[in-house]
Design an enzyme around this catalytic site. Sequence first.
Site, PDB file in Angstrom:
ATOM      1  CB  ILE A  24      12.410 -21.829  -2.071  1.00  0.00           C
ATOM      2  CG1 ILE A  24      13.080 -21.506  -3.418  1.00  0.00           C
ATOM      3  CG2 ILE A  24      12.971 -23.111  -1.474  1.00  0.00           C
ATOM      4  CD1 ILE A  24      14.527 -21.036  -3.323  1.00  0.00           C
ATOM      5  CE1 TYR A 166      20.521 -14.225   0.287  1.00  0.00           C
ATOM      6  CE2 TYR A 166      22.092 -14.906  -1.415  1.00  0.00           C
ATOM      7  CZ  TYR A 166      20.941 -15.135  -0.682  1.00  0.00           C
ATOM      8  OH  TYR A 166      20.210 -16.290  -0.891  1.00  0.00           O
ATOM      9  CE  LYS A 170      20.417 -17.082   2.582  1.00  0.00           C
ATOM     10  NZ  LYS A 170      19.274 -17.640   3.341  1.00  0.00           N
ATOM     11  CB  THR A 203      11.812 -16.868  -5.927  1.00  0.00           C
ATOM     12  OG1 THR A 203      13.079 -16.267  -5.620  1.00  0.00           O
ATOM     13  CG2 THR A 203      11.948 -18.363  -5.931  1.00  0.00           C
TER      14      THR A 203
HETATM   15  N1  LIG Z   1      15.872 -17.939  -5.145  1.00  0.00           N
HETATM   16  C1  LIG Z   1      17.142 -18.315  -5.229  1.00  0.00           C
HETATM   17  O1  LIG Z   1      17.747 -18.357  -6.322  1.00  0.00           O
HETATM   18  C2  LIG Z   1      17.885 -18.732  -4.001  1.00  0.00           C
HETATM   19  C3  LIG Z   1      19.187 -19.265  -4.135  1.00  0.00           C
HETATM   20  C4  LIG Z   1      19.884 -19.654  -3.002  1.00  0.00           C
HETATM   21  C5  LIG Z   1      19.285 -19.527  -1.748  1.00  0.00           C
HETATM   22  N2  LIG Z   1      18.022 -18.997  -1.651  1.00  0.00           N
HETATM   23  C6  LIG Z   1      17.432 -18.870  -0.322  1.00  0.00           C
HETATM   24  O2  LIG Z   1      16.211 -19.604  -0.301  1.00  0.00           O
HETATM   25  C7  LIG Z   1      15.292 -18.999   0.623  1.00  0.00           C
HETATM   26  C8  LIG Z   1      13.971 -18.710  -0.063  1.00  0.00           C
HETATM   27  O3  LIG Z   1      14.247 -17.871  -1.165  1.00  0.00           O
HETATM   28  P1  LIG Z   1      13.139 -17.394  -2.203  1.00  0.00           P
HETATM   29  O4  LIG Z   1      13.874 -17.083  -3.449  1.00  0.00           O
HETATM   30  O5  LIG Z   1      11.992 -18.334  -2.216  1.00  0.00           O
HETATM   31  O6  LIG Z   1      12.732 -16.011  -1.525  1.00  0.00           O
HETATM   32  P2  LIG Z   1      11.455 -15.068  -1.803  1.00  0.00           P
HETATM   33  O7  LIG Z   1      11.020 -15.214  -3.195  1.00  0.00           O
HETATM   34  O8  LIG Z   1      11.818 -13.702  -1.330  1.00  0.00           O
HETATM   35  O9  LIG Z   1      10.420 -15.704  -0.800  1.00  0.00           O
HETATM   36  C9  LIG Z   1       9.165 -15.190  -0.728  1.00  0.00           C
HETATM   37  C10 LIG Z   1       8.630 -15.531   0.625  1.00  0.00           C
HETATM   38  O10 LIG Z   1       9.408 -14.878   1.633  1.00  0.00           O
HETATM   39  C11 LIG Z   1       8.520 -14.235   2.529  1.00  0.00           C
HETATM   40  N3  LIG Z   1       9.250 -13.162   3.173  1.00  0.00           N
HETATM   41  C12 LIG Z   1      10.099 -12.290   2.585  1.00  0.00           C
HETATM   42  N4  LIG Z   1      10.583 -11.431   3.508  1.00  0.00           N
HETATM   43  C13 LIG Z   1      10.033 -11.789   4.686  1.00  0.00           C
HETATM   44  C14 LIG Z   1      10.119 -11.272   6.001  1.00  0.00           C
HETATM   45  N5  LIG Z   1      10.868 -10.203   6.278  1.00  0.00           N
HETATM   46  N6  LIG Z   1       9.404 -11.865   6.982  1.00  0.00           N
HETATM   47  C15 LIG Z   1       8.624 -12.912   6.716  1.00  0.00           C
HETATM   48  N7  LIG Z   1       8.494 -13.448   5.486  1.00  0.00           N
HETATM   49  C16 LIG Z   1       9.180 -12.890   4.493  1.00  0.00           C
HETATM   50  C17 LIG Z   1       7.378 -13.825   1.657  1.00  0.00           C
HETATM   51  O11 LIG Z   1       6.237 -13.665   2.433  1.00  0.00           O
HETATM   52  P3  LIG Z   1       5.301 -12.354   2.473  1.00  0.00           P
HETATM   53  O12 LIG Z   1       5.243 -11.773   1.125  1.00  0.00           O
HETATM   54  O13 LIG Z   1       4.038 -12.890   3.014  1.00  0.00           O
HETATM   55  O14 LIG Z   1       5.993 -11.501   3.444  1.00  0.00           O
HETATM   56  C18 LIG Z   1       7.235 -15.055   0.791  1.00  0.00           C
HETATM   57  O15 LIG Z   1       6.574 -16.070   1.525  1.00  0.00           O
HETATM   58  C19 LIG Z   1      16.015 -17.750   1.149  1.00  0.00           C
HETATM   59  O16 LIG Z   1      16.656 -18.053   2.344  1.00  0.00           O
HETATM   60  C20 LIG Z   1      17.051 -17.458   0.080  1.00  0.00           C
HETATM   61  O17 LIG Z   1      18.134 -16.732   0.584  1.00  0.00           O
HETATM   62  C21 LIG Z   1      17.321 -18.601  -2.744  1.00  0.00           C
END
Ligand SMILES: NC(=O)c1ccc[n+]([C@@H]2O[C@H](COP(=O)([O-])OP(=O)(O)OC[C@H]3O[C@@H](n4cnc5c(N)ncnc54)[C@H](OP(=O)(O)O)[C@@H]3O)[C@@H](O)[C@H]2O)c1
Length: 302
Positions: A24, A166, A170, A203
């Site tokens: 995201i 989690y 949040k 993701t």
């Molecule tokens: N996906 C969902 O269904 C969902 C639903 C509700 C809320 N959210 C929220 O939306 C946000 C983004 O979620 P997402 O699903 O896109 O997550 P994700 O798939 O884990 O995001 C991947 C990104 O996070 C970076 N990352 C992960 N751990 C990190 C760390 N310790 N330090 C720095 N960078 C880090 C990775 O970078 P590198 O690999 O370069 O480290 C990559 O750029 C989060 O806050 C999540 O809680 C997600």
Amino acid sequence: MESLSGLKVVMTPKAVVTAATGGIGLHTALGLTRAGYAVTVVGRNPERGAQAVEKINAEAGEPARFLQADLASLDQVRALAATIAAEGELDLLVNNVGAMYPDHTELDGVEATFVVNHLSPYLLTELLLPVITRRIVNVTSSAVIVAKKTFDTVEPPGGYYGFHWYGRAKLANLTYTLDLAQRLRARGSGITVLAADPGGADTDMTDGSSRTPQIVSPALRLFWPLVLRTFQRATSRPAALAAQPSLRAATDDTLPTGTVIGRHSTPVTPTKTATDPRTVHAVRALSEKHAPLHRVTDEVSN
Ligand SMILES: NC(=O)c1ccc[n+]([C@@H]2O[C@H](COP(=O)([O-])OP(=O)(O)OC[C@H]3O[C@@H](n4cnc5c(N)ncnc54)[C@H](OP(=O)(O)O)[C@@H]3O)[C@@H](O)[C@H]2O)c1
């Protein structure tokens, strides 16, 4: 800004998006570039960072750059904040980082879910407040509704269930977000603070950490096939779509501070617990205790 010759100089607005080399966050960074921002992409992995920057720079717009930081380390959060703050004003900070851990994990002695989802964005925000000029967006989740609503300690009583913890981390961050919005408004700071719920997307996070029954409480495990199907349905949307709430929160100047943008990119009413004074005080105390703005060693040496 007025130049010496009397011509208006238009400054390119600057944005920082954490965890933006994929998922995201990457789509949020892409959207902000299209909206005219010079975006700093933060992530752990330089290779993914370079790929993200290349993808963003393929869009006509302000060139992006990558800054490496593991936001699970509060020391690295401090170093990142120092680098960004040294560059002067920052228009927009999007705290997008988030993680769910299937097993109980500690980072420097503090439970990891709480560190990554709350303490890390809390600390980055507080350290950057002196240079932020316009807006802060914190990424939340509808998982806040399954949270244990007690914040006397970092870890609530009872067993560890990743999804619930989690949601609780949040919830702490949402509470902080709304509290900060109110405090900055009272100070007349002019900075708008919002939360955005992506609502679920396919993701790395949802693929990697939500596929095992141990993330939910024993009661929900009894219905695991149904719970898993619900998770899969809820997280089947593309990341580009799930970035829209963050993008609206970041770019719609008509939104008042303290607004929460929901999965359909419209304002939603936050859960009552997030504005309960007991939660607000408890979260504030935990944040100050476990993510002090100055390290003890700094205080000793200064
Ligand atoms: N996906 C969902 O269904 C969902 C639903 C509700 C809320 N959210 C929220 O939306 C946000 C983004 O979620 P997402 O699903 O896109 O997550 P994700 O798939 O884990 O995001 C991947 C990104 O996070 C970076 N990352 C992960 N751990 C990190 C760390 N310790 N330090 C720095 N960078 C880090 C990775 O970078 P590198 O690999 O370069 O480290 C990559 O750029 C989060 O806050 C999540 O809680 C997600």
